[in-house]
Design an enzyme around this catalytic site. Structure first.
Site, mmCIF file in Angstrom:
data_model
loop_
_atom_site.group_PDB
_atom_site.id
_atom_site.type_symbol
_atom_site.label_atom_id
_atom_site.label_comp_id
_atom_site.label_asym_id
_atom_site.label_seq_id
_atom_site.Cartn_x
_atom_site.Cartn_y
_atom_site.Cartn_z
ATOM 1 N N HIS A 96 -4.686 92.646 10.220
ATOM 2 C CA HIS A 96 -4.381 94.052 9.955
ATOM 3 C C HIS A 96 -4.430 94.423 8.472
ATOM 4 O O HIS A 96 -4.392 95.609 8.133
ATOM 5 C CB HIS A 96 -3.026 94.434 10.572
ATOM 6 N N ASP A 123 0.941 99.541 17.261
ATOM 7 C CA ASP A 123 1.293 98.196 16.781
ATOM 8 C C ASP A 123 2.687 97.821 17.290
ATOM 9 O O ASP A 123 3.544 98.690 17.453
ATOM 10 C CB ASP A 123 1.293 98.232 15.241
ATOM 11 N N HIS A 125 4.362 96.023 15.322
ATOM 12 C CA HIS A 125 4.985 95.895 14.002
ATOM 13 C C HIS A 125 4.722 97.144 13.171
ATOM 14 O O HIS A 125 3.731 97.839 13.388
ATOM 15 C CB HIS A 125 4.400 94.686 13.257
ATOM 16 N N ASP A 127 4.350 96.916 9.764
ATOM 17 C CA ASP A 127 3.532 96.487 8.619
ATOM 18 C C ASP A 127 3.832 97.314 7.369
ATOM 19 O O ASP A 127 2.937 97.733 6.634
ATOM 20 C CB ASP A 127 2.037 96.530 8.973
ATOM 21 N N HIS A 140 -0.856 90.795 6.198
ATOM 22 C CA HIS A 140 -1.097 91.778 7.268
ATOM 23 C C HIS A 140 0.182 92.570 7.562
ATOM 24 O O HIS A 140 0.137 93.529 8.322
ATOM 25 C CB HIS A 140 -1.641 91.115 8.545
ATOM 26 N N ASP A 226 -3.728 97.662 16.502
ATOM 27 C CA ASP A 226 -3.419 96.233 16.408
ATOM 28 C C ASP A 226 -3.346 95.697 17.834
ATOM 29 O O ASP A 226 -2.670 96.289 18.692
ATOM 30 C CB ASP A 226 -2.066 96.087 15.677
ATOM 31 N N ASP A 228 -1.695 93.480 19.122
ATOM 32 C CA ASP A 228 -0.344 93.191 19.625
ATOM 33 C C ASP A 228 0.437 94.444 20.023
ATOM 34 O O ASP A 228 1.577 94.342 20.496
ATOM 35 C CB ASP A 228 0.438 92.292 18.661
ATOM 36 N N GLU A 271 -6.680 92.186 14.519
ATOM 37 C CA GLU A 271 -5.809 91.090 14.955
ATOM 38 C C GLU A 271 -6.315 90.347 16.186
ATOM 39 O O GLU A 271 -5.631 89.449 16.698
ATOM 40 C CB GLU A 271 -4.346 91.537 15.158
HETATM 41 N N1 ARG Z 1 6.835 91.749 9.853
HETATM 42 C C1 ARG Z 1 6.272 90.463 10.066
HETATM 43 C C2 ARG Z 1 5.800 89.849 8.759
HETATM 44 O O1 ARG Z 1 5.890 90.449 7.725
HETATM 45 C C3 ARG Z 1 5.147 90.526 11.060
HETATM 46 C C4 ARG Z 1 3.934 91.264 10.606
HETATM 47 C C5 ARG Z 1 2.899 91.264 11.670
HETATM 48 N N2 ARG Z 1 1.804 92.089 11.307
HETATM 49 C C6 ARG Z 1 0.663 92.150 11.989
HETATM 50 N N3 ARG Z 1 -0.293 92.916 11.490
HETATM 51 N N4 ARG Z 1 0.474 91.483 13.093
HETATM 52 O O2 ARG Z 1 5.305 88.744 8.764
HETATM 53 MN MN MN Z 2 -0.240 95.199 12.564
HETATM 54 MN MN MN Z 3 1.234 93.755 14.967
HETATM 55 MN MN MN Z 4 3.335 87.570 9.914
#
Ligand code: ARG
Ligand code: MN
Ligand code: MN
Ligand code: MN
Length: 307
Positions: A96, A123, A125, A127, A140, A226, A228, A271
């Site tokens: 991402h 997403d 998350h 991010d 990411h 994303d 996920d 992702e």
């Molecule tokens: N907040 C978590 C981290 O900083 C997960 C980030 C996941 N991001 C993603 N693009 N899948 O590691």
């Molecule tokens: Mn993401």
């Molecule tokens: Mn994510």
């Molecule tokens: Mn991560």
């Protein structure tokens, strides 16, 4: 209508290997053919690349590949700015962190054209970490913060020409938000819909009210998808699975509603990790979702009006 497929084989932003094969897997799953079958013109831009980079340290000891992600961001930003004037760029990740470059370049073009850019961020998350707050050091986890102009990126990431207004960003599908992200999101102006909000209100209603605002304000849309965002039961091919994600039907509904607006000008699909996928099923599902976004439909029905 011309789609421009841009591969961004980035994996330095994640903690797991294999996301750099995502762009290849989208192609193997028939993305270009599917879009052509919908009557769209497809231009293949090929995969982007960066040369060797000089490593750079950041005071946050968890951060590893910052120079590499900065180099990717610069390359992707330029291509986004250029291709946004030629059709609809579709960025095939890569992790991402790709969105740091894509959204920055898309918004540079939008500002130049006098258009107001809105971003739908799909997403698990947010991010929304800065370089100083990320605990994992995985970059990411920072692109939403970078493109909305949160501080702390100067001197590490390329200077951001045009930050996206936080009020123009809507995040949907959240179910894994770190404490520092949660407090920063509060009062940021970003609209956030977690899974509870989706369960209580229905995803159609939440996304619909955001899209209505985009229409009313005469904006254009970038979608950052994303993998996920989706439930891991239907989309296992991603490094950061979180249970309880969007269903097949919820995801297709969002894509169909986006298509009806006619306002989506650019897209990230990020992702996808083919190394973790099961016989390509996540890649195939994503191709179908992109098809819904680009106009595949079950029945003819009057296009929904947004006013
Ligand atoms: N907040 C978590 C981290 O900083 C997960 C980030 C996941 N991001 C993603 N693009 N899948 O590691
Ligand atoms: Mn993401
Ligand atoms: Mn994510
Ligand atoms: Mn991560």
């Amino acid at each position: 209508d011309r789609c421009i497929l841009i591969g961004a084989p980035v994996e330095a932003g994640t903690g797991r290997r294999g996301a750099d094969m995502g762009a290849r897997a989208f192609r193997a799953a028939g993305l270009a053919e599917t879009l052509r079958d919908l009557g769209l013109e497809v231009r293949e831009h090929g995969n982007l690349f960066i040369g060797p980079v000089v490593p750079k340290a950041h005071p946050n000891p968890m951060i590893g590949d910052i120079a590499e992600i900065a180099a990717w961001t610069e390359v992707i930003e330029k291509v986004a700015y250029e291709t946004a004037a030629q059709g609809m760029p579709i960025f095939l990740g890569g992790d991402h962190s790709v969105a740091a470059g894509s959204i920055a370049g898309i918004n540079r073009r939008a500002v130049e054209d006098g258009r107001e850019l809105f971003v739908l961020w799909l997403d698990a998350h947010s991010d929304y970490h800065t370089l100083d707050t990320t605990e994992s050091g995985n970059l990411h986890g920072v692109p939403a913060a970078y493109v909305t102009g949160r501080p702390g990126f100067a001197g590490y990431f390329p200077p951001l020409v045009a930050p996206v207004k936080p009020e123009n960003v809507c995040m949907v599908g959240l179910r894994s938000v770190d404490p520092a992200e949660r407090s920063a999101l509060d009062g940021s102006g970003i609209t956030v819909h977690d899974m509870r909000a989706i369960d209580e209100n229905g995803i159609g209603r939440l996304v619909g009210s955001f899209l209505k605002e985009v229409v009313v304000r005469g904006g254009i849309l970038h979608v950052s998808l994303d993998v996920d965002f989706l439930d891991p039961e239907i989309a296992p091919g991603v490094g950061t699975t979180v249970p309880g994600g969007a269903t097949f039907r919820e995801a297709h509904l969002v894509m169909e509603m986006l298509h009806d607006t006619g306002l989506v000008r650019s897209l990230d699909v990020v992702e996808l990790n083919p190394f973790l996928d099961e016989r390509g099923r996540t890649a195939l599902l994503l191709v179908d979702l992109v098809a819904s976004l680009m106009g595949r439909r079950i029945l003819d029905r009057p296009t929904r009006s947004w006013s």
